[in-house]
Design a protein around this motif. Structure first.
Motif, PDB file in Angstrom:
ATOM      1  N   ILE A  18      13.310  86.218   5.123  1.00 40.55           N
ATOM      2  CA  ILE A  18      12.692  85.499   6.241  1.00 40.55           C
ATOM      3  C   ILE A  18      11.905  86.471   7.123  1.00 40.55           C
ATOM      4  N   LEU A  19      12.484  87.637   7.397  1.00 39.39           N
ATOM      5  CA  LEU A  19      11.845  88.592   8.308  1.00 39.39           C
ATOM      6  C   LEU A  19      10.680  89.344   7.671  1.00 39.39           C
ATOM      7  N   ASN A  20      10.800  89.710   6.411  1.00 36.67           N
ATOM      8  CA  ASN A  20       9.763  90.542   5.786  1.00 36.67           C
ATOM      9  C   ASN A  20       8.374  89.913   5.778  1.00 36.67           C
ATOM     10  N   PRO A  21       8.219  88.628   5.463  1.00 38.33           N
ATOM     11  CA  PRO A  21       6.856  88.061   5.521  1.00 38.33           C
ATOM     12  C   PRO A  21       6.236  88.139   6.916  1.00 38.33           C
ATOM     13  N   ILE A  22       7.063  88.052   7.946  1.00 40.34           N
ATOM     14  CA  ILE A  22       6.551  88.203   9.311  1.00 40.34           C
ATOM     15  C   ILE A  22       6.028  89.624   9.483  1.00 40.34           C
ATOM     16  N   THR A  23       6.818  90.590   9.037  1.00 41.78           N
ATOM     17  CA  THR A  23       6.413  91.992   9.143  1.00 41.78           C
ATOM     18  C   THR A  23       5.147  92.256   8.341  1.00 41.78           C
ATOM     19  N   TYR A  24       5.082  91.739   7.120  1.00 43.26           N
ATOM     20  CA  TYR A  24       3.904  91.979   6.275  1.00 43.26           C
ATOM     21  C   TYR A  24       2.640  91.402   6.905  1.00 43.26           C
ATOM     22  N   SER A  25       2.757  90.225   7.511  1.00 40.53           N
ATOM     23  CA  SER A  25       1.561  89.642   8.142  1.00 40.53           C
ATOM     24  C   SER A  25       1.143  90.477   9.359  1.00 40.53           C
ATOM     25  N   LEU A  26       2.104  91.033  10.084  1.00 39.88           N
ATOM     26  CA  LEU A  26       1.778  91.910  11.208  1.00 39.88           C
ATOM     27  C   LEU A  26       1.147  93.213  10.713  1.00 39.88           C
ATOM     28  N   CYS A  27       1.645  93.729   9.600  1.00 42.19           N
ATOM     29  CA  CYS A  27       1.038  94.928   9.004  1.00 42.19           C
ATOM     30  C   CYS A  27      -0.435  94.667   8.721  1.00 42.19           C
ATOM     31  N   GLU A  28      -0.723  93.538   8.103  1.00 41.46           N
ATOM     32  CA  GLU A  28      -2.108  93.174   7.784  1.00 41.46           C
ATOM     33  C   GLU A  28      -2.940  93.076   9.068  1.00 41.46           C
ATOM     34  N   LYS A  29      -2.365  92.472  10.086  1.00 41.07           N
ATOM     35  CA  LYS A  29      -3.075  92.305  11.359  1.00 41.07           C
ATOM     36  C   LYS A  29      -3.512  93.650  11.929  1.00 41.07           C
ATOM     37  N   TYR A  30      -2.662  94.653  11.778  1.00 42.57           N
ATOM     38  CA  TYR A  30      -2.967  95.972  12.322  1.00 42.57           C
ATOM     39  C   TYR A  30      -3.613  96.895  11.286  1.00 42.57           C
ATOM     40  N   GLY A  31      -4.064  96.323  10.164  1.00 42.14           N
ATOM     41  CA  GLY A  31      -4.811  97.088   9.175  1.00 42.14           C
ATOM     42  C   GLY A  31      -3.974  97.818   8.145  1.00 42.14           C
ATOM     43  N   LEU A  32      -2.689  97.560   8.137  1.00 38.73           N
ATOM     44  CA  LEU A  32      -1.810  98.190   7.158  1.00 38.73           C
ATOM     45  C   LEU A  32      -1.664  97.236   5.974  1.00 38.73           C
ATOM     46  N   THR A  33      -2.679  97.251   5.106  1.00 35.37           N
ATOM     47  CA  THR A  33      -2.743  96.323   3.980  1.00 35.37           C
ATOM     48  C   THR A  33      -1.736  96.719   2.895  1.00 35.37           C
ATOM     49  N   GLN A  34      -1.528  95.811   1.951  1.00 37.53           N
ATOM     50  CA  GLN A  34      -0.648  96.103   0.820  1.00 37.53           C
ATOM     51  C   GLN A  34      -1.144  97.330   0.056  1.00 37.53           C
ATOM     52  N   GLU A  35      -2.473  97.445  -0.075  1.00 39.67           N
ATOM     53  CA  GLU A  35      -3.037  98.604  -0.775  1.00 39.67           C
ATOM     54  C   GLU A  35      -2.722  99.903  -0.025  1.00 39.67           C
ATOM     55  N   LYS A  36      -2.846  99.875   1.299  1.00 42.34           N
ATOM     56  CA  LYS A  36      -2.551 101.049   2.104  1.00 42.34           C
ATOM     57  C   LYS A  36      -1.063 101.385   2.022  1.00 42.34           C
ATOM     58  N   LEU A  37      -0.203 100.371   2.052  1.00 41.44           N
ATOM     59  CA  LEU A  37       1.234 100.599   1.915  1.00 41.44           C
ATOM     60  C   LEU A  37       1.557 101.259   0.576  1.00 41.44           C
ATOM     61  N   LYS A  38       0.916 100.795  -0.488  1.00 44.14           N
ATOM     62  CA  LYS A  38       1.126 101.397  -1.820  1.00 44.14           C
ATOM     63  C   LYS A  38       0.679 102.854  -1.824  1.00 44.14           C
ATOM     64  N   GLU A  39      -0.452 103.126  -1.181  1.00 47.42           N
ATOM     65  CA  GLU A  39      -0.967 104.501  -1.106  1.00 47.42           C
ATOM     66  C   GLU A  39       0.019 105.398  -0.354  1.00 47.42           C
ATOM     67  N   ILE A  40       0.521 104.919   0.770  1.00 51.05           N
ATOM     68  CA  ILE A  40       1.496 105.672   1.554  1.00 51.05           C
ATOM     69  C   ILE A  40       2.759 105.901   0.721  1.00 51.05           C
ATOM     70  N   GLU A  41       3.189 104.868   0.034  1.00 48.26           N
ATOM     71  CA  GLU A  41       4.373 104.954  -0.819  1.00 48.26           C
ATOM     72  C   GLU A  41       4.192 106.021  -1.889  1.00 48.26           C
ATOM     73  N   ARG A  42       3.054 106.017  -2.573  1.00 44.70           N
ATOM     74  CA  ARG A  42       2.780 107.020  -3.614  1.00 44.70           C
ATOM     75  C   ARG A  42       2.781 108.423  -3.020  1.00 44.70           C
ATOM     76  N   ASP A  43       2.150 108.590  -1.853  1.00 54.12           N
ATOM     77  CA  ASP A  43       2.106 109.898  -1.208  1.00 54.12           C
ATOM     78  C   ASP A  43       3.504 110.389  -0.828  1.00 54.12           C
ATOM     79  N   LEU A  44       4.321 109.502  -0.247  1.00 54.87           N
ATOM     80  CA  LEU A  44       5.684 109.881   0.127  1.00 54.87           C
ATOM     81  C   LEU A  44       6.512 110.242  -1.099  1.00 54.87           C
TER      82      LEU A  44
END
Length: 162
Positions: free
Chosen positions: A113-139
């Motif tokens: 229930i909470l994660n979709p809210i967070t994901y939509s907020l991430c998108e709102k602030y420019g933290l797209t799924q692609e950017k999250l994947k990039e950060i994940e790969r870097d980490l």
């Protein structure tokens, strides 16, 4: 689950208060680190209460959050005491595993229930799924990870498993 609540607090509390006054990256990093430290020092109950006071999630979720809090506290403080005798038999351990699976299902239900809210907020602030994947790969690379790429994802499946 605590991380999901913390992420929502970052977006709904910290961002709302700090994005308008953002001046430098250094100040932002200092402030977000301090906020993160303050969240880390709080109990799960305090985090749930803070989220509730912000009135940013549907009020119908509050009983589920309270149920999850009670379950989390039981696991942290009473589970092994309550199951001390169960631990010595196969049937008892099976009972313990069942109780843990019930807890996992409840926690996954809250996160789903909470994660979709967070994901939509991430998108709102420019933290797209692609950017999250990039950060994940870097980490993962920075940590010297050697797991297959398919097991690296921070994203959860519909069942809540990684």
């Amino acid at each position: 689950m605590e991380q999901s609540i913390g992420q929502l607090l970052v977006f709904f509390d910290f961002f709302r208060k700090n994005v308008p006054g953002y001046t430098t990256i250094e100040k932002w990093e200092e402030d977000i680190d301090a906020y993160d430290e303050s969240l880390s020092a709080k109990t799960m109950g305090q985090l749930v209460k803070q989220l509730s006071l912000l009135k940013v999630v549907d009020a119908s979720l509050e009983p589920l959050l309270r149920e999850a809090l009670v379950m989390r506290n039981h696991l942290a403080h009473r589970f092994f005491v309550d199951h001390a005798l169960n631990f010595v038999s196969s049937a008892g351990r099976d009972h313990m595993i069942h109780d843990l699976e019930v807890a996992r299902e409840l926690f996954n239900k809250v996160e789903n229930i909470l994660n979709p809210i967070t994901y939509s907020l991430c998108e709102k602030y420019g933290l797209t799924q692609e950017k999250l994947k990039e950060i994940e790969r870097d980490l993962f690379a920075e940590a010297g990870g050697d797991l297959p790429e398919s097991s690296q994802s921070f994203q959860r499946t519909a069942s809540g498993d990684r």
